[in-house]
Each structure stands twice: as structure tokens, then as C-alpha cells.
Design an enzyme around this catalytic site. Sequence first.
Site, PDB file in Angstrom:
ATOM      1  N   HIS A  32      42.787  63.879  54.902  1.00 17.08           N
ATOM      2  CA  HIS A  32      43.068  63.876  56.343  1.00 17.08           C
ATOM      3  C   HIS A  32      43.953  62.669  56.664  1.00 17.08           C
ATOM      4  O   HIS A  32      44.313  61.905  55.750  1.00 17.08           O
ATOM      5  CB  HIS A  32      41.751  63.850  57.140  1.00 17.08           C
ATOM      6  CG  HIS A  32      40.805  62.776  56.697  1.00 17.08           C
ATOM      7  ND1 HIS A  32      41.047  61.439  56.898  1.00 17.08           N
ATOM      8  CD2 HIS A  32      39.626  62.826  56.022  1.00 17.08           C
ATOM      9  CE1 HIS A  32      40.068  60.718  56.403  1.00 17.08           C
ATOM     10  NE2 HIS A  32      39.179  61.536  55.843  1.00 17.08           N
ATOM     11  N   GLY A  34      43.361  59.847  57.797  1.00 20.70           N
ATOM     12  CA  GLY A  34      42.835  58.553  57.329  1.00 20.70           C
ATOM     13  C   GLY A  34      43.324  58.267  55.918  1.00 20.70           C
ATOM     14  O   GLY A  34      43.838  57.178  55.624  1.00 20.70           O
ATOM     15  N   HIS A  35      43.181  59.259  55.032  1.00 23.60           N
ATOM     16  CA  HIS A  35      43.689  59.101  53.664  1.00 23.60           C
ATOM     17  C   HIS A  35      45.206  58.859  53.696  1.00 23.60           C
ATOM     18  O   HIS A  35      45.726  58.024  52.973  1.00 23.60           O
ATOM     19  CB  HIS A  35      43.434  60.366  52.839  1.00 23.60           C
ATOM     20  CG  HIS A  35      41.992  60.701  52.626  1.00 23.60           C
ATOM     21  ND1 HIS A  35      41.408  61.825  53.157  1.00 23.60           N
ATOM     22  CD2 HIS A  35      41.023  60.082  51.914  1.00 23.60           C
ATOM     23  CE1 HIS A  35      40.138  61.887  52.785  1.00 23.60           C
ATOM     24  NE2 HIS A  35      39.874  60.837  52.030  1.00 23.60           N
ATOM     25  N   LYS A 147      36.810  52.090  57.226  1.00 22.24           N
ATOM     26  CA  LYS A 147      35.816  53.085  57.650  1.00 22.24           C
ATOM     27  C   LYS A 147      34.551  52.976  56.795  1.00 22.24           C
ATOM     28  O   LYS A 147      33.430  53.102  57.279  1.00 22.24           O
ATOM     29  CB  LYS A 147      36.451  54.481  57.526  1.00 22.24           C
ATOM     30  CG  LYS A 147      35.536  55.645  57.272  1.00 22.24           C
ATOM     31  CD  LYS A 147      35.114  56.255  58.554  1.00 22.24           C
ATOM     32  CE  LYS A 147      34.298  57.522  58.442  1.00 22.24           C
ATOM     33  NZ  LYS A 147      33.753  57.887  57.174  1.00 22.24           N
ATOM     34  N   ASP A 148      34.734  52.753  55.477  1.00 28.08           N
ATOM     35  CA  ASP A 148      33.603  52.540  54.566  1.00 28.08           C
ATOM     36  C   ASP A 148      33.505  51.030  54.315  1.00 28.08           C
ATOM     37  O   ASP A 148      33.853  50.533  53.240  1.00 28.08           O
ATOM     38  CB  ASP A 148      33.842  53.306  53.263  1.00 28.08           C
ATOM     39  CG  ASP A 148      33.948  54.800  53.516  1.00 28.08           C
ATOM     40  OD1 ASP A 148      32.912  55.454  53.643  1.00 28.08           O
ATOM     41  OD2 ASP A 148      35.083  55.316  53.635  1.00 28.08           O
ATOM     42  N   ARG A 185      33.978  64.901  55.939  1.00 26.63           N
ATOM     43  CA  ARG A 185      32.726  65.550  56.366  1.00 26.63           C
ATOM     44  C   ARG A 185      32.824  66.161  57.768  1.00 26.63           C
ATOM     45  O   ARG A 185      32.009  67.012  58.121  1.00 26.63           O
ATOM     46  CB  ARG A 185      31.569  64.554  56.322  1.00 26.63           C
ATOM     47  CG  ARG A 185      31.102  64.230  54.925  1.00 26.63           C
ATOM     48  CD  ARG A 185      29.751  63.519  54.958  1.00 26.63           C
ATOM     49  NE  ARG A 185      29.114  63.566  53.654  1.00 26.63           N
ATOM     50  CZ  ARG A 185      29.311  62.687  52.685  1.00 26.63           C
ATOM     51  NH1 ARG A 185      30.138  61.681  52.879  1.00 26.63           N
ATOM     52  NH2 ARG A 185      28.692  62.805  51.530  1.00 26.63           N
TER      53      ARG A 185
END
Length: 281
Positions: A32, A34-35, A147-148, A185
Site C-alpha cells: 500500500h 505506506g510501503h 507505524k511499527d 490488515r
Amino acid sequence: MKVLNDISDVREFRKDSITQSLGFVPTMGALHEGHLSLIKKAKKENDLTIVSIFVNPAQFNNSKDLERYPRIPEKDLALLDTLGVDAVFLPSLECIYPDGFKTYVNVEALSEQLEGASRPGHFKGVCTVVTKLFNMVEADRAYFGQKDAQQLFMIKKMVTDLNINVEVIGCETCREPDGLAMSSRNLLLETEDRQGAPILYRSLTKGKEMIEQGEKKADVIISEMTAMIESEPRAKIDYIAVNDFNTLEAATRLSGEVLISLAVFFGAVRLIDNVVVTVAD
Ligand code: AMP
């Protein structure tokens, strides 16, 4: 774009490009925006860019979650090709975990809090696969999302502790227009859950505002955020936490930079998100 399936292909790719800088973006696919933001940054800062796609069973503590994890390899490959990525590494399970595999990497203590407390063994799986990928790809720089946040923190720690020769670069979280952090997800959310999910970022923003307005007590912030999320009937809180951003230690009275993070279930889908706030003196 070169599609690499074996370790020998990756080693050859690196041998042929050894005079050029290489940026590496490890992913689990179902790509997506983000990637894509990580990939675009890697492309800008390096001569060549390689992306890996591997859904790593060792980091899933729930077999249903692993089974349901979205996999859309053809779509991912087409997207990576359009972006002008130089190589994509798609290792098989046997390539990463051959028969008799026995060696794991674990960042002590840190791997048992926050995400690690909710997902036992998760970070051991993450750190092991990332170490292996770093050893195979031999990139100059590797890109990970804020994000992580705990994952980024732990990989930086692991790279320092194990003298791994790669620069780890954190990239900011990409969000949907309604604030929901992009995530593979999100594809699994039921329509009504998707509609309710922006409460996560709204509650994080509320926590951030409270700190900016002078609130120094973590428990007051957590209570307010809990009430907000509980007003969304489909949300089930796993945790909401406030930690020192630079040590990840739990914070009670706030100072310096703090990380507000949360994990919340919508049905069987577990979403995580966080914000970083600088506390005024
Ligand atoms: P994943 O495929 O979920 O393992 O993620 C691969 C990389 O993309 C990790 O470094 C993530 O932190 C990063 N990432 C995932 N979602 C986002 C996002 N919304 N914004 C920025 N980076 C992200």
C-alpha cells in the site's frame, strides 16, 4: 526489474552491483502507499533499490492470523515494476527456514513488552528474519516504518548490538484521509469496522493534544483515550501505552519525547498505531 527467488540470485545481484549504494525495503507484501513511501525514499537515497516480500511465519503467534494475512503477489510485482524498483526478492519458506533451522535472534527484555507482551515470540521472529535478510541482501541502508514503532526501535538496537553493517532509516506513518494508518490488515476489515477504525488516530491525536496542553500523567491520558475508543462499540482494546520514546520504558510522569501506542481489535483484525510527542518543560 529482477525477480530473485534464491539466496544465490540475491548474492549475484549484490556482487554485480557492489560499487553502487543499495537501499532495502523488507515487507510482507499486500503493498500500500505506506510501503510505497519507504520504497520512494530508498530510491531517492540510493543508486539501487531492492524490496523483499516474505510473510514470515515465525513472527505470527496466531496461526489463523497467518492464514488470513493478505497475499496478492501478482499485484505487488506489477506495482513494484511501475515504481522502477531494481530487484524484488521473493524467498520461499524453505529458503528462509530450511529443515533443521535452529538459530534465532532475540533482543532481550524489549521483546517482552508492548507488542511483545501481546504477541509472545513476535519479535524473535521479526529479528531473526530481518537479520537473515540483512545477511543475504547486504544493503547500505534499510527502510522501516514508524507505524511499527517498537519494531523500528528493536531493529536499530539489534543492528547496533550485533554490529550489522547497515544504516536503519525510520520513515513516517502514511495515513488514509480519515487518519487511519495504512496497513495490509485494513483489507481484512468489515465495512463497519473500517468506518469505526479512524477512532484510533483520533484518540492518539487527543492524547497528543493533552500532553501539548500540559498533562503530565500517563494514566490520565490513557483513561481519556480508553473512553474515546470504548465509545466505538466494535472496537476492543488490547493495550494503550505511554512510553519513553528513547528507551521504550513505561512512562508515568511525562518528560522528553514520549511514544503513545495502541493495539485494538476490530473483530479478528488487530490494528496498531502510535504517535510521538515532545513534552514541553
Ligand atoms: P509489513 O509489510 O506490514 O511488514 O511492513 C513493511 C514495512 O512497511 C515496515 O517497515 C512497516 O513499518 C512499513 N509500513 C507499514 N505500514 C506503514 C505505513 N502506514 N506508513 C509507513 N510505513 C509503513
